[in-house]
Design a protein around this motif. Sequence first.
Motif, PDB file in Angstrom:
ATOM      1  N   LEU A  72       8.285  31.695  54.636  1.00  0.00           N
ATOM      2  CA  LEU A  72       7.422  30.915  53.799  1.00  0.00           C
ATOM      3  C   LEU A  72       8.321  30.711  52.574  1.00  0.00           C
ATOM      4  N   ASP A  73       8.680  29.308  52.583  1.00  0.00           N
ATOM      5  CA  ASP A  73       9.076  28.889  51.204  1.00  0.00           C
ATOM      6  C   ASP A  73       8.039  28.284  50.435  1.00  0.00           C
ATOM      7  N   THR A  74       7.310  28.791  49.581  1.00  0.00           N
ATOM      8  CA  THR A  74       6.276  28.540  48.873  1.00  0.00           C
ATOM      9  C   THR A  74       6.461  27.029  48.109  1.00  0.00           C
ATOM     10  N   GLU A  75       7.609  26.795  47.570  1.00  0.00           N
ATOM     11  CA  GLU A  75       8.020  25.583  46.847  1.00  0.00           C
ATOM     12  C   GLU A  75       8.142  24.456  47.683  1.00  0.00           C
ATOM     13  N   ILE A 115       8.548  35.840  52.142  1.00  0.00           N
ATOM     14  CA  ILE A 115       7.674  35.060  51.126  1.00  0.00           C
ATOM     15  C   ILE A 115       8.823  34.578  50.032  1.00  0.00           C
ATOM     16  N   ASP A 116       9.476  33.464  50.316  1.00  0.00           N
ATOM     17  CA  ASP A 116      10.340  32.949  49.085  1.00  0.00           C
ATOM     18  C   ASP A 116       9.720  32.379  48.083  1.00  0.00           C
ATOM     19  N   ASN A 117      10.542  32.402  46.809  1.00  0.00           N
ATOM     20  CA  ASN A 117       9.795  31.789  45.725  1.00  0.00           C
ATOM     21  C   ASN A 117       8.243  32.012  45.208  1.00  0.00           C
ATOM     22  N   ALA A 118       8.286  33.557  45.464  1.00  0.00           N
ATOM     23  CA  ALA A 118       6.714  33.802  45.488  1.00  0.00           C
ATOM     24  C   ALA A 118       6.109  33.718  44.019  1.00  0.00           C
ATOM     25  N   PHE A 148      11.177  36.803  44.369  1.00  0.00           N
ATOM     26  CA  PHE A 148      10.961  36.433  43.178  1.00  0.00           C
ATOM     27  C   PHE A 148      12.175  35.779  42.505  1.00  0.00           C
ATOM     28  N   GLY A 149      12.145  34.576  42.173  1.00  0.00           N
ATOM     29  CA  GLY A 149      13.702  34.023  41.710  1.00  0.00           C
ATOM     30  C   GLY A 149      13.703  34.321  40.025  1.00  0.00           C
TER      31      GLY A 149
END
Length: 336
Positions: A72-75, A115-118, A148-149
Amino acid sequence: MLENTVNLEKLLLRKDEYNRIWVLLEMFMESIIPVSMLVIASGETGSGKTTLAKKIMLDATSTWKNLRTIYLDTESDNRRGLFAVLQKAWNLNGYSAVEILHTLEDSKNKFLIVIDNAESIADKGFARDLSKISEGFPNGGFFLLVIFGSKTIPFDVLNVSPPSYFVYFSSYGPSEIRMILDSFLSGIESSPLDDEALNVISVASGGDASLALSILKLASSISGGRPICKKHVLEALRKISENPFICNINRINDLHAKVILKVLSQYPQGIRLRKLFEEYSRTCIDSGIKPLKYTQLWKRIRILEKKTLLDFRVVNLGRGRAGIVRTSCLNGETAS
């Protein structure tokens, strides 16, 4: 041409961090006692977090046949919230959070959920949602890797139920940046990049591999196919300093964030928040994009600020105070 060989996804794998997460995944998959696990990964942009996560997903699916992976890339998703993106990923629109988890649990598979870019969905309810997974489903089956980025984690980790683990990704060192750049040049018979130019990129990138590759790509374009020297790299850095949008646009996936940075690139000295909203809305409409409302735009700005892609400050303009937004240049510095 060199610019066609640059793939920002092909970063140097962080072996120590990979091994730490892989051991946890092995414990999760081979545990006799049902368990769910949460791994929180944080670190600066361009430190290899996403690349590592995708490598783990690839290796895990070939190792365990009863493991399903969800990325999941939330962005890239306009819908916010952990279970909102899970709904879309698993085609369970209209299902509640509990129904989603029950559906996944009933499949008799175990799940690796990345979960990327959380930070895009890490509101006050995020920790509660994570706890809901581990507390509400004691039979286990969920391994969550939350990325988290930035260095900071924007919620109280003490509110997350165990077992939870934390992995921090430090920035790449100059020698590692050189190795990454060399890996892209290895397929070229005569290296188009001299040592002096390579050193400048390594230092200027500040440990951000994505930024280093973007500088290399721009310097290659400037060189016009000739061997890249220090002069070409310095010219690339000058262009990025004058217009950070050139570089930053390759570091994000969110369409609205790209529009924000595009508008800011036209105002290197900064722009008032209200005017930014007006320009952003106009650009979206002209491009056939439904613009965000003011509050939603403000949340995007805060996310980009955490990623050091822009800077927001309240300044005194004589007749009152105003919020000024500017793009960030190299290593989080703001345009002057």
